[in-house]
Design an enzyme around this catalytic site. Structure first.
Site, PDB file in Angstrom:
ATOM      1  NE  ARG A   1      28.613  -8.979  26.863  1.00 47.12           N
ATOM      2  CZ  ARG A   1      29.067  -8.920  25.628  1.00 47.12           C
ATOM      3  NH1 ARG A   1      28.235  -8.772  24.615  1.00 47.12           N
ATOM      4  NH2 ARG A   1      30.350  -8.975  25.382  1.00 47.12           N
TER       5      ARG A   1
ATOM      6  CB  THR B   1      48.670  28.999  33.152  1.00 42.98           C
ATOM      7  OG1 THR B   1      48.679  27.998  34.168  1.00 42.98           O
ATOM      8  CG2 THR B   1      47.382  29.816  33.272  1.00 42.98           C
ATOM      9  NE  ARG B   2      49.744  21.393  31.023  1.00 47.73           N
ATOM     10  CZ  ARG B   2      49.850  20.447  31.947  1.00 47.73           C
ATOM     11  NH1 ARG B   2      48.778  20.063  32.626  1.00 47.73           N
ATOM     12  NH2 ARG B   2      51.006  19.881  32.210  1.00 47.73           N
ATOM     13  CG  ASN B   3      48.802  23.443  35.803  1.00 43.47           C
ATOM     14  OD1 ASN B   3      48.108  22.436  35.754  1.00 43.47           O
ATOM     15  ND2 ASN B   3      50.028  23.490  35.299  1.00 43.47           N
TER      16      ASN B   3
ATOM     17  CG  ASP C   1      58.774  20.128  30.815  1.00 44.73           C
ATOM     18  OD1 ASP C   1      59.013  19.933  29.609  1.00 44.73           O
ATOM     19  OD2 ASP C   1      58.099  19.330  31.504  1.00 44.73           O
TER      20      ASP C   1
END
Length: 574
Positions: free
Chosen positions: A437, A198-200, A293
């Site tokens: 800048r 899992t990545r969640n 998926d």
């Protein structure tokens, strides 16, 4: 007994080369070096500890071509993902790299020597072929974007001699190598292990499906989340690991362990599912869960999925015998409120009431502070997620104003700063084009490359401030779409909110009202590379708001911006 590694032998290069550590360390100091990127570090770690067995280094051209075209190494071993070391021509020239030479692989974070690579070959990859065969070819795929925009022009292939492990300072006790995890399983007496990728964050549904998978196979559970590189926008791994740790006691005693995987995901769908199965096999798992998926990146800009919902399951089933790990295919589970239980959707009788909360709805509830029911997630998990996902009205944001010089950007920015300061609730930072800048980019010119670098610097500062809860107002000209998109990505990936406001005041009006005479100087050729005169301004294709000072007052424009922020929930409505 743990599952045999892929290819039959665990390629633990750190253990193999440990007796030669001092000798290799001394040699590494004398060699040219390649300083590795974060993704390359993730790959190297899993090469050195055996997670990518049977690999012993970064792929040469023969292996690379074979993996892309045939889903296997040149020696016939199944392998689905190219593991390559990309370098620029400048690195090759500086190190005088060529086949047969040796080069040190170095950690960009602390300059430690990690390994020595003996170069087999240096080759120019066919990126179009790699994109098509490995990821499907859709140029919106995050891995293909990375391939075309971040990966260097040459790949260096060769075997590795390991010197040092990567240093980690978070969750060290949970970062098991394949060999360590196998020993841990033996110590626990586990013979059958179901690995879950899992990545969640994990919620009740994930707990239910992993327990079901383990019970059906008389196995234990390895919760094996990715803590390397995942999809931009994912919840950070620190939060996720705290949530996994909070969830662990909810499993039956002794059923599950948590181990972390420092993988750099590619979001490669079917190819990635095969790769993930190989990695878990190397870590000793006997079973691997593949869902709907699996490892897909979601949808493209047309709302289309990059892969079919069950392409990953079909891919691993095709190579089931060669993989040597039993793949557990699962349907999405859903909650049945009448019986207070979870069931796979294909087991729910027609007409029975079900409840689900999508990932989008969960994020919305976290953002707004709306309740998250206990049937969906455990209170201790929700508490951790809320701590890391403060309500929208306390979050930072960046207002990025872009348009021609003298379009009114700076006047809008100053007026908006005053209005937000009056509103209160968060600090406000102003990044005017001329100020940046002077203070941050004084050495830069106005070439396309220098302009892009200037915007990158603005985006970095804005991302850090926004992540800390500040309101940032930036007003550079930012004439190029690529730079503006990169700025949006940088801020959102830092965890911030980004709004692009196109100040679409016509060039003729900007020039007519220019009291400093700068446009006149540019027309006379006294200033080169001036936007709108001899350098183009690319109209934004995805502005969050478009305004025009030739038709609106600054006050009305600021009001529009405030209304946009209020609609998005950035002001406390209580």
């Amino acid at each position: 007994m743990a599952n045999p590694p892929h290819g039959g032998v665990l390629k633990d290069l750190l253990a193999r080369d440990a007796p030669r550590h001092d000798e290799l360390e001394m040699e590494a100091e004398k060699l040219p070096a390649i300083v590795l990127t974060e993704r390359q570090l993730c790959d190297l770690e899993l090469i050195m500890n055996g997670g990518f067995s049977p690999l012993e280094g970064f792929m040469n051209q023969k292996d690379y071509d074979s993996v892309c075209e045939n889903v296997r190494l040149a020696d016939g071993n199944l392998f689905s993902m190219p593991i390559t070391l990309d370098v620029s021509q400048a690195v090759i020239d500086e190190g005088k790299l060529k086949p047969g030479s040796r080069v040190t692989l170095r950690d960009f974070r602390d300059d430690r020597n990690l390994a020595i690579l003996t170069i087999d070959d240096i080759y120019r990859p066919d990126k179009a072929k790699e994109a098509k065969l490995v990821f499907g070819g859709d140029e919106e795929h995050p891995a293909i974007k990375y391939l075309y925009n971040k990966v260097q022009e040459f790949y260096v292939g060769g075997k590795i001699e390991a010197i040092n492990k990567l240093n980690h300072y978070d969750y060290v006790a949970l970062r098991y190598t394949p060999a360590e995890l196998r020993v841990h399983f033996d110590k626990l007496g586990w013979n059958r292990v179901v690995a879950f990728q899992t990545r969640n964050p994990m919620h009740r549904a994930h707990r239910e499906l992993t327990v079901r998978a383990a019970r059906a196979r008389q196995a234990n559970v390895l919760i094996h989340p990715v803590v390397g590189l995942t999809k931009p926008g994912d919840i950070d791994h620190f939060t996720r690991v705290r949530a996994y740790q909070a969830l662990l006691p909810r499993y039956p005693n002794g059923m599950a362990v948590l181990g972390l995987l420092g993988l750099a995901m590619r979001m490669g769908g079917p190819r990635e599912a095969i790769w993930h199965a190989i990695i878990r096999k190397n870590h000793g798992a006997t079973h691997f869960i593949v869902g709907r998926d699996h490892a897909g990146p979601g949808k493209n800009s047309k709302g289309q999925e990059f892969y079919g919902p069950y392409d990953a399951q079909h891919a691993v089933e095709k190579y089931r015998e060669e993989l040597g790990i039993e793949v557990v295919e699962f349907q999405q589970v859903t909650y049945l409120p009448d019986t207070d239980e979870y069931k796979p959707k294909d087991e729910v009788p027609p007409g029975v009431k079900t409840l689900d909360i999508s990932g989008t709805e969960l994020r919305n509830r976290l953002r707004t502070g709306a309740p998250i029911p206990e049937w969906f997630s455990y209170p201790e998990v929700v508490k951790i997620l809320r701590e890391s996902s403060p309500p929208r009205h306390t979050q930072g944001f960046t207002i990025f104003l872009t348009g021609y010089m003298n379009s009114g950007k700076d006047a809008i920015a100053r007026a908006l700063q005053v209005t937000l300061n009056q509103q209160g609730g968060r600090s406000v930072s102003l990044l005017l084009g001329d100020t940046v800048r002077h203070e941050l980019s004084s050495e830069l010119g106005f070439s396309r490359e220098d302009r892009h670098t200037n915007i990158q610097r603005i985006a970095f500062v804005a991302g850090e401030l926004t992540r800390a809860g500040a309101a940032v107002i930036a007003s550079p000209i930012a004439p190029y779409e690529e730079s503006r998109n990169a700025a949006r990505d940088a801020v959102t990936q830092a965890g911030g909110n980004f709004f692009l406001v196109h100040v679409a005041t016509p060039l003729e009006y900007c020039e007519k009202t220019d009291k400093r005479g700068i446009y006149a100087k540019a027309r006379r050729g006294e200033i080169k590379g001036f936007t709108g005169v001899d350098d183009p301004y690319e109209t934004p294709s995805k502005a969050d708001l478009t305004v025009d000072v030739s038709k609106q007052t600054v006050r009305s424009i600021v009001h529009e911006i405030i209304l946009m922020l209020e609609t998005e929930g950035f002001f406390d409505r209580s």
